[in-house]
Design an enzyme around this catalytic site. Sequence first.
Site, PDB file in Angstrom:
ATOM      1  N   ASN A 182       0.814  -1.220   0.000  1.00 27.60           N
ATOM      2  CA  ASN A 182       0.000   0.000   0.000  1.00 27.60           C
ATOM      3  C   ASN A 182       0.849   1.273   0.000  1.00 27.60           C
ATOM      4  O   ASN A 182       0.375   2.335   0.397  1.00 27.60           O
ATOM      5  CB  ASN A 182      -0.999  -0.021   1.172  1.00 27.60           C
ATOM      6  CG  ASN A 182      -0.331  -0.317   2.496  1.00 27.60           C
ATOM      7  OD1 ASN A 182       0.885  -0.250   2.604  1.00 27.60           O
ATOM      8  ND2 ASN A 182      -1.119  -0.636   3.494  1.00 27.60           N
ATOM      9  N   ARG A 240       2.764   6.583  11.943  1.00 24.20           N
ATOM     10  CA  ARG A 240       2.086   6.057  13.128  1.00 24.20           C
ATOM     11  C   ARG A 240       1.831   7.201  14.088  1.00 24.20           C
ATOM     12  O   ARG A 240       2.691   8.067  14.278  1.00 24.20           O
ATOM     13  CB  ARG A 240       2.933   4.980  13.828  1.00 24.20           C
ATOM     14  CG  ARG A 240       2.930   3.629  13.124  1.00 24.20           C
ATOM     15  CD  ARG A 240       1.544   2.965  13.104  1.00 24.20           C
ATOM     16  NE  ARG A 240       1.529   1.713  12.365  1.00 24.20           N
ATOM     17  CZ  ARG A 240       1.102   1.584  11.105  1.00 24.20           C
ATOM     18  NH1 ARG A 240       0.640   2.619  10.443  1.00 24.20           N
ATOM     19  NH2 ARG A 240       1.104   0.402  10.512  1.00 24.20           N
ATOM     20  N   GLN A 261      -5.941   3.083  18.265  1.00 20.52           N
ATOM     21  CA  GLN A 261      -7.021   2.992  17.282  1.00 20.52           C
ATOM     22  C   GLN A 261      -7.999   1.887  17.679  1.00 20.52           C
ATOM     23  O   GLN A 261      -7.548   0.810  18.069  1.00 20.52           O
ATOM     24  CB  GLN A 261      -6.407   2.704  15.900  1.00 20.52           C
ATOM     25  CG  GLN A 261      -5.572   3.864  15.415  1.00 20.52           C
ATOM     26  CD  GLN A 261      -5.001   3.670  14.030  1.00 20.52           C
ATOM     27  OE1 GLN A 261      -4.297   4.514  13.528  1.00 20.52           O
ATOM     28  NE2 GLN A 261      -5.281   2.567  13.380  1.00 20.52           N
ATOM     29  N   HIS A 299      -7.891   5.967   9.984  1.00 24.82           N
ATOM     30  CA  HIS A 299      -6.761   5.259   9.348  1.00 24.82           C
ATOM     31  C   HIS A 299      -7.241   4.525   8.087  1.00 24.82           C
ATOM     32  O   HIS A 299      -7.727   3.409   8.167  1.00 24.82           O
ATOM     33  CB  HIS A 299      -6.178   4.271  10.361  1.00 24.82           C
ATOM     34  CG  HIS A 299      -4.875   3.679   9.944  1.00 24.82           C
ATOM     35  ND1 HIS A 299      -4.089   2.952  10.792  1.00 24.82           N
ATOM     36  CD2 HIS A 299      -4.208   3.691   8.759  1.00 24.82           C
ATOM     37  CE1 HIS A 299      -3.005   2.550  10.157  1.00 24.82           C
ATOM     38  NE2 HIS A 299      -3.064   2.981   8.912  1.00 24.82           N
TER      39      HIS A 299
HETATM   40  P1  NAI Z   1      10.207   1.171   4.591  1.00 26.14           P
HETATM   41  O1  NAI Z   1      10.762   0.132   5.487  1.00 26.14           O
HETATM   42  O2  NAI Z   1      10.311   0.994   3.121  1.00 26.14           O
HETATM   43  O3  NAI Z   1      10.864   2.583   4.945  1.00 26.14           O
HETATM   44  C1  NAI Z   1      11.009   3.054   6.243  1.00 26.14           C
HETATM   45  C2  NAI Z   1      12.205   3.972   6.263  1.00 26.14           C
HETATM   46  O4  NAI Z   1      12.257   4.605   7.542  1.00 26.14           O
HETATM   47  C3  NAI Z   1      13.534   3.224   6.073  1.00 26.14           C
HETATM   48  O5  NAI Z   1      14.287   3.843   5.054  1.00 26.14           O
HETATM   49  C4  NAI Z   1      14.193   3.338   7.440  1.00 26.14           C
HETATM   50  O6  NAI Z   1      15.614   3.391   7.374  1.00 26.14           O
HETATM   51  C5  NAI Z   1      13.615   4.649   7.942  1.00 26.14           C
HETATM   52  N1  NAI Z   1      13.725   4.824   9.379  1.00 26.14           N
HETATM   53  C6  NAI Z   1      13.548   3.915  10.363  1.00 26.14           C
HETATM   54  N2  NAI Z   1      13.777   4.481  11.549  1.00 26.14           N
HETATM   55  C7  NAI Z   1      14.109   5.776  11.316  1.00 26.14           C
HETATM   56  C8  NAI Z   1      14.452   6.871  12.153  1.00 26.14           C
HETATM   57  N3  NAI Z   1      14.558   6.740  13.489  1.00 26.14           N
HETATM   58  N4  NAI Z   1      14.719   8.054  11.574  1.00 26.14           N
HETATM   59  C9  NAI Z   1      14.676   8.190  10.232  1.00 26.14           C
HETATM   60  N5  NAI Z   1      14.359   7.191   9.390  1.00 26.14           N
HETATM   61  C10 NAI Z   1      14.068   5.995   9.931  1.00 26.14           C
HETATM   62  O7  NAI Z   1       8.693   1.344   5.043  1.00 26.14           O
HETATM   63  P2  NAI Z   1       7.493   2.006   4.226  1.00 26.14           P
HETATM   64  O8  NAI Z   1       6.833   0.996   3.368  1.00 26.14           O
HETATM   65  O9  NAI Z   1       7.983   3.264   3.618  1.00 26.14           O
HETATM   66  O10 NAI Z   1       6.475   2.317   5.422  1.00 26.14           O
HETATM   67  C11 NAI Z   1       6.846   3.208   6.466  1.00 26.14           C
HETATM   68  C12 NAI Z   1       5.798   3.184   7.546  1.00 26.14           C
HETATM   69  O11 NAI Z   1       4.598   3.803   7.073  1.00 26.14           O
HETATM   70  C13 NAI Z   1       5.333   1.800   8.004  1.00 26.14           C
HETATM   71  O12 NAI Z   1       6.226   1.204   8.904  1.00 26.14           O
HETATM   72  C14 NAI Z   1       4.001   2.107   8.621  1.00 26.14           C
HETATM   73  O13 NAI Z   1       4.166   2.449   9.978  1.00 26.14           O
HETATM   74  C15 NAI Z   1       3.509   3.306   7.836  1.00 26.14           C
HETATM   75  N6  NAI Z   1       2.399   2.936   6.937  1.00 26.14           N
HETATM   76  C16 NAI Z   1       1.185   3.545   7.117  1.00 26.14           C
HETATM   77  C17 NAI Z   1       0.095   3.181   6.345  1.00 26.14           C
HETATM   78  C18 NAI Z   1      -1.237   3.860   6.494  1.00 26.14           C
HETATM   79  O14 NAI Z   1      -2.253   3.334   6.027  1.00 26.14           O
HETATM   80  N7  NAI Z   1      -1.293   5.016   7.109  1.00 26.14           N
HETATM   81  C19 NAI Z   1       0.191   2.097   5.346  1.00 26.14           C
HETATM   82  C20 NAI Z   1       1.547   1.619   5.153  1.00 26.14           C
HETATM   83  C21 NAI Z   1       2.586   1.996   5.961  1.00 26.14           C
END
Ligand code: NAI
Length: 393
Positions: free
Chosen positions: A152, A291, A320, A344
Amino acid sequence: AQARPPGAREASLSQSGPSVSSLPSCFLSSDRDASRQVLAILYRGGEAAQQEPRLLGTIENQLGIRSWLESQGHEFIVSDDKEGPNSDFQKHIVDAEVLITTPFHPGYLTRDLVEKAKNLKLCVTAGVGSDHVDLNACVEKGIQVLEVTGSNVVSVAEHVVMSILLLVRNFVPAHEMIERGDWMVSEVARNAYDLEGKVVGTIGCGRIGYRVLQRLTPFNCKELLYFDYADLPPDAAKAISARRVADLKEMVAQCDIVTVNAPLHEGTRGLVNADLLKHFKKGAWLVNTARGAICDKDAVAAALKSGQINGYAGDVWNVQPAPKDHPWRTMKNPIGGGNGMVPHYSGTTLDAQARYAAGTKQIIENYFSDLPQEPANIIVGKGKYESKAYGQR
Ligand code: NAI
């Protein structure tokens, strides 16, 4: 006519209605040992889910996998009842071998519940983001945690771009004015700007963060910045002319718009707090679809009320469903706007649901067939973290 997504036919044939629907014993495989128990905590779809079978992430449509699981002789328990010791979640987690949850209506798998889950081997997040699972406890117990990585990310990136625009353009108060029957252009134009020429920065530049910046390139922003552990690959950074800023305070101080796209873990919980908000440019906008708990609830509400930030938008809340009196539902900037909050749903468009339902089925099929899993989907493998997204360990 729109194409039917994978699983839609199965979904329309599946049982619906009661909050718990388990396989009648007469349909269980005679070889009880071959039958495995799968528990899914999904959100209640109500009338919408009866009318729209593509709402696959609901208790009614059950990810479209009930008939497939039953045809293999497995038991499938589905419920939205997730809180408290008498909830279906806490009752059935004791025997379940596979747990399916979603971030939209999270079944919080705490350490306590991990201890009680004596048969649990696999947790599947139907979507992206597994912070509702105690990942450290799963590492210790050898329980694998997988997500449908990438399912997503476009859905969320589009929502982020929309949220940035609706804050910068002061869209919500303008629309509310029209619904009220009023017409006073100056009241809304006084806080409406162009996105062109602004500096946008993302906290986290993985799949979603990168796609947000990529989608912003045609808007001719002044600069696109990112804060992440790692550099983007040089060609990816060059393609969108993004610049990495190694210090978070320094990045937010340069941004007109900050967007949060990092997972929730020990290193990001409460990251956007009163102290960091002081370093924001006065009147900046903040968008968080990552989040809720990454942003301090009260600090954000206070910063918006004082005008330190001009707007806050997103779809994620801590916890939530959000309580009725959660300040983010009604908080406003000093001139009565700046709130772009929704439930959400950014990552649960019908397109996304088709992808995460198909991905969930694939993960479970691999697991039952002892086939290797897609490496990018593995958050916790057998006894260790496989993903770096949940913090540098
Ligand atoms: P991803 O794993 O591809 O990217 C996450 C990035 O955040 C990585 O590059 C990682 O190095 C970085 N990161 C981790 N800790 C960090 C920190 N302390 N400071 C800076 N960067 C940091 O994950 P993706 O697919 O981009 O998703 C990210 C988040 O988005 C998910 O974990 C989820 O919580 C949220 N999400 C929300 C959705 C919604 O419906 N609102 C749906 C999908 C994801």
